[in-house]
Design a protein around this motif. Structure first.
Motif, mmCIF file in Angstrom:
data_model
loop_
_atom_site.group_PDB
_atom_site.id
_atom_site.type_symbol
_atom_site.label_atom_id
_atom_site.label_comp_id
_atom_site.label_asym_id
_atom_site.label_seq_id
_atom_site.Cartn_x
_atom_site.Cartn_y
_atom_site.Cartn_z
ATOM 1 N N LYS A 101 -8.681 -1.714 6.659
ATOM 2 C CA LYS A 101 -9.510 -2.834 6.156
ATOM 3 C C LYS A 101 -8.651 -3.736 5.217
ATOM 4 O O LYS A 101 -8.749 -4.987 5.412
ATOM 5 C CB LYS A 101 -10.563 -1.808 5.129
ATOM 6 N N ILE A 102 -7.419 -3.262 4.491
ATOM 7 C CA ILE A 102 -6.818 -4.131 3.710
ATOM 8 C C ILE A 102 -5.827 -5.000 4.457
ATOM 9 O O ILE A 102 -5.609 -5.997 4.116
ATOM 10 C CB ILE A 102 -6.024 -3.316 2.580
ATOM 11 N N GLU B 226 -7.300 9.018 4.908
ATOM 12 C CA GLU B 226 -7.650 8.023 4.001
ATOM 13 C C GLU B 226 -6.825 6.858 3.841
ATOM 14 O O GLU B 226 -7.435 5.581 3.820
ATOM 15 C CB GLU B 226 -7.510 8.745 2.552
ATOM 16 N N ALA B 227 -5.420 6.884 4.260
ATOM 17 C CA ALA B 227 -4.746 5.885 4.317
ATOM 18 C C ALA B 227 -4.973 5.013 5.484
ATOM 19 O O ALA B 227 -5.048 3.862 5.352
ATOM 20 C CB ALA B 227 -3.344 6.157 4.516
ATOM 21 N N PHE C 263 0.709 -1.218 0.016
ATOM 22 C CA PHE C 263 0.032 0.062 0.100
ATOM 23 C C PHE C 263 0.825 1.045 0.150
ATOM 24 O O PHE C 263 1.868 1.379 0.700
ATOM 25 C CB PHE C 263 -0.963 -0.024 1.099
ATOM 26 N N GLY D 124 -3.417 -0.877 -2.789
ATOM 27 C CA GLY D 124 -4.096 0.105 -2.526
ATOM 28 C C GLY D 124 -3.233 1.423 -2.392
ATOM 29 O O GLY D 124 -1.864 1.291 -2.594
ATOM 30 N N GLU D 125 -3.680 2.742 -2.345
ATOM 31 C CA GLU D 125 -3.056 3.796 -2.229
ATOM 32 C C GLU D 125 -3.893 5.133 -1.846
ATOM 33 O O GLU D 125 -5.129 5.012 -1.817
ATOM 34 C CB GLU D 125 -2.534 4.448 -3.747
ATOM 35 N N ALA D 126 -3.178 6.006 -1.307
ATOM 36 C CA ALA D 126 -3.806 7.241 -0.585
ATOM 37 C C ALA D 126 -3.035 8.413 -0.577
ATOM 38 O O ALA D 126 -1.678 8.131 -0.504
ATOM 39 C CB ALA D 126 -4.121 6.675 0.866
ATOM 40 N N THR E 254 -7.843 4.617 6.961
ATOM 41 C CA THR E 254 -9.091 3.876 6.748
ATOM 42 C C THR E 254 -9.009 2.736 6.064
ATOM 43 O O THR E 254 -9.359 1.703 6.297
ATOM 44 C CB THR E 254 -9.972 4.944 6.004
ATOM 45 N N LYS E 255 -8.191 2.926 4.742
ATOM 46 C CA LYS E 255 -8.168 1.686 3.964
ATOM 47 C C LYS E 255 -7.102 0.651 4.284
ATOM 48 O O LYS E 255 -7.343 -0.321 4.299
ATOM 49 C CB LYS E 255 -7.570 2.326 2.622
ATOM 50 N N ILE E 256 -6.178 1.013 4.898
ATOM 51 C CA ILE E 256 -5.269 0.230 5.541
ATOM 52 C C ILE E 256 -5.750 -0.595 6.508
ATOM 53 O O ILE E 256 -5.363 -1.910 6.827
ATOM 54 C CB ILE E 256 -3.919 0.951 6.303
#
Length: 222
Positions: A47-48, A40-41, A7, A33-35, A43-45
């Motif tokens: 989850k992933i 944003e990072a 990521f 993924g990327e942010a 939240t995504k991290i």
């Protein structure tokens, strides 16, 4: 071994594209993924939960250090490599103390990026899947060598590293001919290095028998 997931956290679109293009040139990794902001990072991290995060220091809403601490507070099981223009000694030391796997200063060449990712890949491959580890397992995982490889006449360090690094990134046992095609060297040259590593106990040789003729040797790192 399956691809390691990556990521990227980077707010500069041009730098983000460079990092992505560098990553695409390496085998054994998958961008998941990327942010461009810290929130944003985060939240995504969460989850992933990627294997590896490539983290910039300067983000619009928070610093890379703040995001690093938030990820550690959440106990996200992701490793982090810093990719940033911040080069002052206190900052570098802080990230190393927090457990950053590597620290790349912008701008950097592809070779340095490749080295950082290959070292990380090697550590992940070397970590035994076991509830209880021996000291030798931990030393091997951290890259501590109990003995140096003293190369005989006719072998050199640069070629050895190139062959060794490529062998680490390959997921399955490979023949000397296949590896020679990958690294762009003569098969006889690659085989000399592989047999030397095998003699030192660093490389495993598996024999596969066909219907006729001699068995084929397949090489892989132990």
């Amino acid at each position: 071994m399956t691809n390691l997931t990556v990521f990227i956290v980077e707010d500069d679109p041009m730098v983000l594209d460079v990092n992505k293009s560098f990553l695409q040139r390496l085998s054994g990794f998958e961008l998941v993924g990327e942010a461009m902001t810290g929130e944003e990072a985060l939240t995504k991290i969460k989850k992933i939960q990627p294997n590896l995060i490539l983290l910039d220091m300067f983000l619009p809403d928070m610093t890379g250090l703040q995001l690093f601490l938030k990820l550690r507070a959440e106990r996200i099981p992701s490793d982090i490599i810093m990719i940033t223009a911040a080069r002052d000694s206190p900052t570098v030391q802080e990230f190393i103390r927090l457990g950053a796997m590597d620290y790349l200063i912008k701008p950097f060449r592809f070779e340095r990026f490749q080295q950082a990712l290959q070292n990380y890949h090697r550590q992940n491959k070397n970590l035994p899947i076991s509830n209880t580890l021996k000291q030798e397992d931990i030393d091997h995982w951290l890259g501590h060598q109990s003995e140096e490889l003293h190369l005989p006449k006719g072998l050199n360090d640069i070629t050895m590293k190139q062959i060794s690094n490529e062998l680490v990134l390959i997921k399955e046992p490979i023949t000397s001919e296949q590896l020679a095609q990958t690294v762009g060297m003569a098969r006889v040259t690659v085989r000399k290095y592989l047999d030397f590593l095998a003699g030192k106990g660093k490389v495993q040789i598996d024999l596969k028998y066909g219907t006729v003729g001699r068995p084929t040797k397949y090489y892989s790192f132990k």
